[in-house]
Motif scaffolding. Structure first.
Motif, PDB file in Angstrom:
ATOM      1  N   LEU A  89       0.814  -1.214   0.000  1.00  0.00           N
ATOM      2  CA  LEU A  89       0.000   0.000   0.000  1.00  0.00           C
ATOM      3  C   LEU A  89       0.850   1.269   0.000  1.00  0.00           C
ATOM      4  N   LYS A  90       2.121   1.140   0.374  1.00  0.00           N
ATOM      5  CA  LYS A  90       2.998   2.292   0.538  1.00  0.00           C
ATOM      6  C   LYS A  90       3.531   2.757  -0.816  1.00  0.00           C
ATOM      7  N   ARG A  91       3.529   4.062  -1.005  1.00  0.00           N
ATOM      8  CA  ARG A  91       4.014   4.623  -2.265  1.00  0.00           C
ATOM      9  C   ARG A  91       5.518   4.917  -2.208  1.00  0.00           C
ATOM     10  N   PHE A  92       6.180   4.602  -3.322  1.00  0.00           N
ATOM     11  CA  PHE A  92       7.607   4.862  -3.501  1.00  0.00           C
ATOM     12  C   PHE A  92       7.801   5.571  -4.843  1.00  0.00           C
ATOM     13  N   SER A  93       8.935   6.210  -4.993  1.00  0.00           N
ATOM     14  CA  SER A  93       9.286   6.757  -6.300  1.00  0.00           C
ATOM     15  C   SER A  93       9.269   5.638  -7.343  1.00  0.00           C
ATOM     16  N   PRO A  94       8.672   5.876  -8.512  1.00  0.00           N
ATOM     17  CA  PRO A  94       8.640   4.813  -9.538  1.00  0.00           C
ATOM     18  C   PRO A  94       9.999   4.550 -10.167  1.00  0.00           C
ATOM     19  N   ALA A  95      10.920   5.518 -10.059  1.00  0.00           N
ATOM     20  CA  ALA A  95      12.236   5.391 -10.680  1.00  0.00           C
ATOM     21  C   ALA A  95      12.067   4.981 -12.154  1.00  0.00           C
ATOM     22  N   SER A  96      12.843   4.038 -12.625  1.00  0.00           N
ATOM     23  CA  SER A  96      12.811   3.733 -14.059  1.00  0.00           C
ATOM     24  C   SER A  96      11.595   2.929 -14.507  1.00  0.00           C
ATOM     25  N   THR A  97      10.770   2.436 -13.583  1.00  0.00           N
ATOM     26  CA  THR A  97       9.509   1.842 -14.032  1.00  0.00           C
ATOM     27  C   THR A  97       8.643   2.901 -14.700  1.00  0.00           C
ATOM     28  N   TYR A  98       8.964   4.170 -14.416  1.00  0.00           N
ATOM     29  CA  TYR A  98       8.220   5.280 -15.019  1.00  0.00           C
ATOM     30  C   TYR A  98       8.472   5.371 -16.520  1.00  0.00           C
ATOM     31  N   LYS A  99       9.487   4.688 -17.019  1.00  0.00           N
ATOM     32  CA  LYS A  99       9.730   4.699 -18.458  1.00  0.00           C
ATOM     33  C   LYS A  99       8.547   4.092 -19.225  1.00  0.00           C
ATOM     34  N   ILE A 100       7.731   3.304 -18.564  1.00  0.00           N
ATOM     35  CA  ILE A 100       6.558   2.736 -19.241  1.00  0.00           C
ATOM     36  C   ILE A 100       5.564   3.844 -19.583  1.00  0.00           C
ATOM     37  N   PRO A 101       5.035   4.586 -18.585  1.00  0.00           N
ATOM     38  CA  PRO A 101       4.136   5.680 -18.962  1.00  0.00           C
ATOM     39  C   PRO A 101       4.847   6.804 -19.696  1.00  0.00           C
ATOM     40  N   HIS A 102       6.106   7.047 -19.358  1.00  0.00           N
ATOM     41  CA  HIS A 102       6.844   8.138 -19.989  1.00  0.00           C
ATOM     42  C   HIS A 102       6.953   7.928 -21.496  1.00  0.00           C
ATOM     43  N   THR A 103       7.137   6.677 -21.910  1.00  0.00           N
ATOM     44  CA  THR A 103       7.205   6.381 -23.340  1.00  0.00           C
ATOM     45  C   THR A 103       5.872   6.668 -24.016  1.00  0.00           C
ATOM     46  N   LEU A 104       4.783   6.317 -23.354  1.00  0.00           N
ATOM     47  CA  LEU A 104       3.455   6.620 -23.898  1.00  0.00           C
ATOM     48  C   LEU A 104       3.264   8.126 -24.046  1.00  0.00           C
ATOM     49  N   PHE A 105       3.692   8.896 -23.045  1.00  0.00           N
ATOM     50  CA  PHE A 105       3.575  10.349 -23.112  1.00  0.00           C
ATOM     51  C   PHE A 105       4.365  10.889 -24.304  1.00  0.00           C
ATOM     52  N   ALA A 106       5.598  10.411 -24.448  1.00  0.00           N
ATOM     53  CA  ALA A 106       6.471  10.916 -25.506  1.00  0.00           C
ATOM     54  C   ALA A 106       5.925  10.605 -26.890  1.00  0.00           C
ATOM     55  N   LEU A 107       5.399   9.405 -27.064  1.00  0.00           N
ATOM     56  CA  LEU A 107       4.810   9.031 -28.351  1.00  0.00           C
ATOM     57  C   LEU A 107       3.567   9.858 -28.642  1.00  0.00           C
ATOM     58  N   ASP A 108       2.726  10.018 -27.638  1.00  0.00           N
ATOM     59  CA  ASP A 108       1.492  10.781 -27.833  1.00  0.00           C
ATOM     60  C   ASP A 108       1.789  12.245 -28.125  1.00  0.00           C
ATOM     61  N   ALA A 109       2.806  12.797 -27.459  1.00  0.00           N
ATOM     62  CA  ALA A 109       3.167  14.201 -27.657  1.00  0.00           C
ATOM     63  C   ALA A 109       3.918  14.432 -28.966  1.00  0.00           C
ATOM     64  N   GLY A 110       4.348  13.349 -29.625  1.00  0.00           N
ATOM     65  CA  GLY A 110       5.047  13.468 -30.894  1.00  0.00           C
ATOM     66  C   GLY A 110       6.505  13.859 -30.770  1.00  0.00           C
ATOM     67  N   VAL A 111       7.080  13.756 -29.571  1.00  0.00           N
ATOM     68  CA  VAL A 111       8.500  14.099 -29.404  1.00  0.00           C
ATOM     69  C   VAL A 111       9.404  12.928 -29.775  1.00  0.00           C
ATOM     70  N   VAL A 112       8.822  11.759 -29.997  1.00  0.00           N
ATOM     71  CA  VAL A 112       9.509  10.617 -30.580  1.00  0.00           C
ATOM     72  C   VAL A 112       8.501   9.924 -31.488  1.00  0.00           C
ATOM     73  N   GLN A 113       8.961   9.434 -32.626  1.00  0.00           N
ATOM     74  CA  GLN A 113       8.031   8.912 -33.632  1.00  0.00           C
ATOM     75  C   GLN A 113       7.724   7.431 -33.457  1.00  0.00           C
ATOM     76  N   ASP A 114       8.740   6.638 -33.149  1.00  0.00           N
ATOM     77  CA  ASP A 114       8.550   5.202 -33.042  1.00  0.00           C
ATOM     78  C   ASP A 114       9.739   4.588 -32.312  1.00  0.00           C
ATOM     79  N   GLU A 115       9.756   3.265 -32.214  1.00  0.00           N
ATOM     80  CA  GLU A 115      10.829   2.594 -31.478  1.00  0.00           C
ATOM     81  C   GLU A 115      12.150   2.559 -32.238  1.00  0.00           C
ATOM     82  N   PHE A 116      12.150   3.004 -33.484  1.00  0.00           N
ATOM     83  CA  PHE A 116      13.364   2.949 -34.301  1.00  0.00           C
ATOM     84  C   PHE A 116      14.099   4.283 -34.377  1.00  0.00           C
ATOM     85  N   GLN A 117      13.480   5.348 -33.932  1.00  0.00           N
ATOM     86  CA  GLN A 117      14.123   6.654 -33.981  1.00  0.00           C
ATOM     87  C   GLN A 117      15.406   6.642 -33.140  1.00  0.00           C
ATOM     88  N   VAL A 118      16.494   7.158 -33.692  1.00  0.00           N
ATOM     89  CA  VAL A 118      17.791   7.112 -33.032  1.00  0.00           C
ATOM     90  C   VAL A 118      18.042   8.400 -32.247  1.00  0.00           C
TER      91      VAL A 118
END
Length: 266
Positions: free
Chosen positions: A65-94
């Motif tokens: 029940l206790k909350r902790f910093s998500p640390a790098s598990t946040y890369k899951i939602p963060h990737t969704l945000f980045a794709l939706d915002a158009g700051v990255v196009q796909d998984e192949f962009q370098v």
């Protein structure tokens, strides 16, 4: 109420927790053996949806029940945000490496979303965070109801050093939404995230997961997909020995899942 399975006892209770909802949860006190095996202190939540009715298990309900910093598990939602915002196009962009030598050698090279997820390449997601912006990041957190939804930080990355925090139960709730593509993002973007989370697979199963480490504690969260349904997991442990403890995240999850026949034995 107590349930006896072989020689093991597990307590069953009804609960309500932030972001996770309500359900019958089995407290697996016998799983202490897996934490003791690796000299670790922490919690794990497992939701098995392979049958008609989901089975929910937890070791250390209070910590789950206790909350902790998500640390790098946040890369899951963060990737969704980045794709939706158009700051990255796909998984192949370098993403071009800036030439700075960092402690982890695999960070010192060009990256794409797949490698940035696999190797937890912080500098890639720092670039994405700047392009997304603080206001838009906060709005995304509110839209997906992620943890405490607080992106404030006085310094450092808000998903490690800031106020953002999430519980193991809330991690499960979020993972289920990703898996079932129930977040306010496109099917394509859900698919990309699930694809780059792939850790390993067999003939009829796929393990998708992400590590996280704040320094004092670490995560391993994800799911194992079977033809009969997924098995979700979220583990959080203390890491007093820092990097020496990091292998324990995956090791504990694997023995727990293997005990449930949710992951093949090695």
């Amino acid at each position: 109420m107590l349930i006896k399975s072989g020689f093991l006892l597990a307590a069953v209770f009804f609960f309500s927790s932030p972001g996770y909802g309500q359900g019958n949860i089995v407290e697996r006190s016998d799983w202490v053996q897996y934490f003791e095996q690796f000299a670790a202190k922490g919690t794990i939540v497992v939701v098995d949806e392979r049958g008609t009715y989901p089975r929910n298990w937890v070791f250390d309900h209070s910590r789950a029940l206790k909350r902790f910093s998500p640390a790098s598990t946040y890369k899951i939602p963060h990737t969704l945000f980045a794709l939706d915002a158009g700051v990255v196009q796909d998984e192949f962009q370098v993403f071009q490496w800036d030439g700075a030598n960092r402690d982890y050698k695999l960070h010192n090279q060009n990256q794409d979303l797949r490698s940035a997820m696999k190797y937890s390449t912080a500098w890639v997601y720092e670039q994405l965070a700047k392009k997304i912006g603080k206001k838009r990041s906060q709005r995304y957190l509110m839209e997906i109801d992620y943890g405490n939804k607080d992106a404030y930080t006085s310094s450092g990355n808000y998903w490690v050093d800031g106020n953002l925090a999430i519980s193991a139960y809330e991690q499960i709730d979020f993972l289920k939404k990703v898996y079932n593509e129930q977040l306010p993002f496109s099917t394509e973007h859900h698919g990309i995230v699930k694809h780059i989370m792939l850790v390993e697979q067999g003939d009829d199963w796929r393990l998708c997961a992400k590590t996280g480490w704040e320094g004092r504690y670490g995560w391993w969260v994800g799911w194992v997909e079977w033809p009969t349904g997924p098995v979700f997991f979220a583990l959080n442990i203390d890491t007093p020995n820092r990097k020496e403890d990091l292998y324990k995240r995956e090791a504990i999850v694997r023995v727990v899942l293997q005990s449930l026949y949710a992951l093949p034995s090695e």
